[in-house]
Design a protein around this motif. Structure first.
Motif, mmCIF file in Angstrom:
data_model
loop_
_atom_site.group_PDB
_atom_site.id
_atom_site.type_symbol
_atom_site.label_atom_id
_atom_site.label_comp_id
_atom_site.label_asym_id
_atom_site.label_seq_id
_atom_site.Cartn_x
_atom_site.Cartn_y
_atom_site.Cartn_z
ATOM 1 N N VAL A 42 0.665 -1.250 -0.114
ATOM 2 C CA VAL A 42 0.020 0.080 -0.046
ATOM 3 C C VAL A 42 0.933 1.260 -0.112
ATOM 4 O O VAL A 42 2.083 1.181 0.609
ATOM 5 C CB VAL A 42 -1.187 -0.124 1.265
ATOM 6 N N ILE A 43 0.292 2.408 -0.632
ATOM 7 C CA ILE A 43 1.102 3.554 -0.720
ATOM 8 C C ILE A 43 0.271 4.564 0.270
ATOM 9 O O ILE A 43 -0.965 4.701 -0.004
ATOM 10 C CB ILE A 43 1.357 4.242 -2.113
ATOM 11 N N VAL A 44 0.932 4.955 1.490
ATOM 12 C CA VAL A 44 0.232 6.022 2.302
ATOM 13 C C VAL A 44 0.824 7.578 1.923
ATOM 14 O O VAL A 44 1.881 7.785 2.004
ATOM 15 C CB VAL A 44 0.276 5.814 3.810
ATOM 16 N N MET A 45 -0.180 8.300 1.341
ATOM 17 C CA MET A 45 0.273 9.725 0.917
ATOM 18 C C MET A 45 -0.193 10.580 1.800
ATOM 19 O O MET A 45 -1.433 11.037 1.926
ATOM 20 C CB MET A 45 -0.254 9.741 -0.512
ATOM 21 N N VAL A 46 0.664 11.579 2.170
ATOM 22 C CA VAL A 46 0.418 12.672 2.852
ATOM 23 C C VAL A 46 0.564 13.806 2.029
ATOM 24 O O VAL A 46 1.681 14.086 1.715
ATOM 25 C CB VAL A 46 1.254 12.860 4.233
ATOM 26 N N SER A 47 -0.627 14.451 1.514
ATOM 27 C CA SER A 47 -0.361 15.472 0.587
ATOM 28 C C SER A 47 -0.639 16.975 1.263
ATOM 29 O O SER A 47 -1.582 17.054 2.185
ATOM 30 C CB SER A 47 -1.361 15.240 -0.580
ATOM 31 N N ALA A 48 0.119 17.868 0.628
ATOM 32 C CA ALA A 48 0.150 19.266 1.023
ATOM 33 C C ALA A 48 -1.294 19.848 0.928
ATOM 34 O O ALA A 48 -1.695 20.921 1.234
ATOM 35 C CB ALA A 48 1.233 20.174 0.316
ATOM 36 N N HIS A 49 -2.015 19.098 -0.417
ATOM 37 C CA HIS A 49 -3.279 19.747 -0.607
ATOM 38 C C HIS A 49 -4.694 19.288 -0.019
ATOM 39 O O HIS A 49 -5.563 19.594 -0.702
ATOM 40 C CB HIS A 49 -3.389 19.467 -2.228
ATOM 41 N N TRP A 50 -4.359 18.836 1.045
ATOM 42 C CA TRP A 50 -5.608 18.473 1.830
ATOM 43 C C TRP A 50 -5.382 18.518 3.337
ATOM 44 O O TRP A 50 -4.405 18.122 3.803
ATOM 45 C CB TRP A 50 -5.971 16.833 1.717
ATOM 46 N N GLU A 51 -6.168 19.576 3.847
ATOM 47 C CA GLU A 51 -6.172 20.120 5.264
ATOM 48 C C GLU A 51 -7.461 19.814 6.013
ATOM 49 O O GLU A 51 -8.515 20.331 5.260
ATOM 50 C CB GLU A 51 -5.628 21.490 5.162
ATOM 51 N N THR A 52 -7.452 19.402 6.825
ATOM 52 C CA THR A 52 -8.693 19.244 7.676
ATOM 53 C C THR A 52 -8.534 19.622 9.116
ATOM 54 O O THR A 52 -7.637 19.705 9.829
ATOM 55 C CB THR A 52 -9.149 17.648 7.723
ATOM 56 N N SER A 53 -9.665 19.754 9.882
ATOM 57 C CA SER A 53 -9.511 19.823 11.314
ATOM 58 C C SER A 53 -9.476 18.663 11.840
ATOM 59 O O SER A 53 -10.367 17.796 11.962
ATOM 60 C CB SER A 53 -10.808 20.675 11.796
ATOM 61 N N GLY A 54 -8.141 18.193 12.482
ATOM 62 C CA GLY A 54 -7.826 17.017 12.861
ATOM 63 C C GLY A 54 -7.328 16.297 11.685
ATOM 64 O O GLY A 54 -7.212 16.645 10.519
ATOM 65 N N PHE A 55 -7.234 14.889 11.627
ATOM 66 C CA PHE A 55 -6.633 14.223 10.494
ATOM 67 C C PHE A 55 -7.665 13.480 9.926
ATOM 68 O O PHE A 55 -8.619 12.613 10.793
ATOM 69 C CB PHE A 55 -5.374 13.257 10.975
ATOM 70 N N GLU A 56 -7.877 13.130 8.717
ATOM 71 C CA GLU A 56 -8.642 12.205 7.835
ATOM 72 C C GLU A 56 -7.850 11.364 6.971
ATOM 73 O O GLU A 56 -6.900 11.751 6.439
ATOM 74 C CB GLU A 56 -9.553 13.192 7.110
ATOM 75 N N LEU A 57 -8.567 10.161 6.657
ATOM 76 C CA LEU A 57 -7.864 9.175 5.790
ATOM 77 C C LEU A 57 -9.023 8.596 5.084
ATOM 78 O O LEU A 57 -9.965 8.391 5.401
ATOM 79 C CB LEU A 57 -7.388 8.101 6.808
#
Length: 262
Positions: A42-57
């Protein structure tokens, strides 16, 4: 431990469109896979283009693509990267992260943004590896994202690939306007600071964490990142790696930049 990389992903879809200013970025990004797994689970991608209040997956089985860029040729809005999601793994990761004290909400409707599909079109073009995308917390707190990385390193499968997708230099005005000589010196100094922080074998992990908490005080820090969302994915990766990495230097859009791998 999972494999880890941070990629500077360039300007929108320009790396895919053959832009000459992205030639080195494309070459170096494609070459990264020589030192990364050919077929991670699996590739887990942390992108600069998605910001949320808290973390989302992401937790959809087949996420759509989000063409979150503007003013580019029509072809760039028809790019395809049909990588599957991994809903069951997403739930398992969220449960394990909760046990460690990091709450992650599952998002079953959100698609993949260009911070995910542009680099992966270059690195893993077959689109046959499941991908999960993880948001940044809107606080952009270095400490919170370092801890996110620490916890991810404890819960991801051994054969997973964690990728932070941002840009080591992200001053939009500087990309398209001539830089004054003193600004160029300042920008280059921050890339050196990044090398020292990430690759320095004499910097222990506690010192690295402290340096990240004070990154904006480094020479050129705020010039390179007037807003730090493109830097924070690198903090997540370093927090997950818990050790020194390797720097890959290149030039894109007339500025010096970096990828990093561990």
């Amino acid at each position: 431990m999972s494999s880890i990389a941070f990629v500077s992903h360039g300007g929108g879809p320009m790396p895919i469109l053959g832009d000459p200013g992205h030639k080195e970025l494309v070459q170096t990004m494609q070459a990264l896979t020589n030192d990364l797994p050919k077929q991670p689970s699996v590739i887990v991608m942390v992108s600069a283009h998605w910001e949320t209040s808290g973390f989302e997956l992401t937790a959809a089985a087949n996420p759509d693509l989000i063409y979150d860029y503007y003013g580019f040729p029509e072809a760039s809005y028809h790019l395809q990267y049909p990588a599957p999601g991994a809903p069951e793994l997403a739930r398992a990761i969220a449960d394990k992260m909760e046990d460690l004290g990091t709450h992650i909400r599952l998002n079953e409707s959100r698609g993949f943004d260009h911070g995910m599909f542009i680099p992966l079109m270059l690195m893993y073009p077959d689109a046959n590896i499941p991908v999960l995308q993880l948001s940044l917390d809107s606080s952009l707190s270095p400490e919170k994202h370092w801890q996110l990385g620490e916890h991810l390193s404890q819960v991801l499968p051994e054969d997973a690939l964690l990728i932070g997708s941002g840009f080591s230099f992200h001053n939009m005005r500087a990309f398209f306007n001539p830089q004054a000589p003193e600004k160029k010196v300042s920008a280059d100094a921050f890339q050196v600071w990044l090398d020292e922080t990430v690759t320095g074998v004499d910097i222990n992990i506690s010192e690295a964490k402290l340096r990240w908490s004070q990154w904006s005080l480094a020479e050129g820090g705020r010039y390179c990142h007037p807003r730090e969302e493109h830097l924070v994915p690198l903090i997540v990766c370093h927090g997950a790696a818990q050790g020194p990495g390797k720097s890959i230097a290149f030039t894109a859009l007339n500025v010096k930049a970096r990828h990093f791998i561990w």
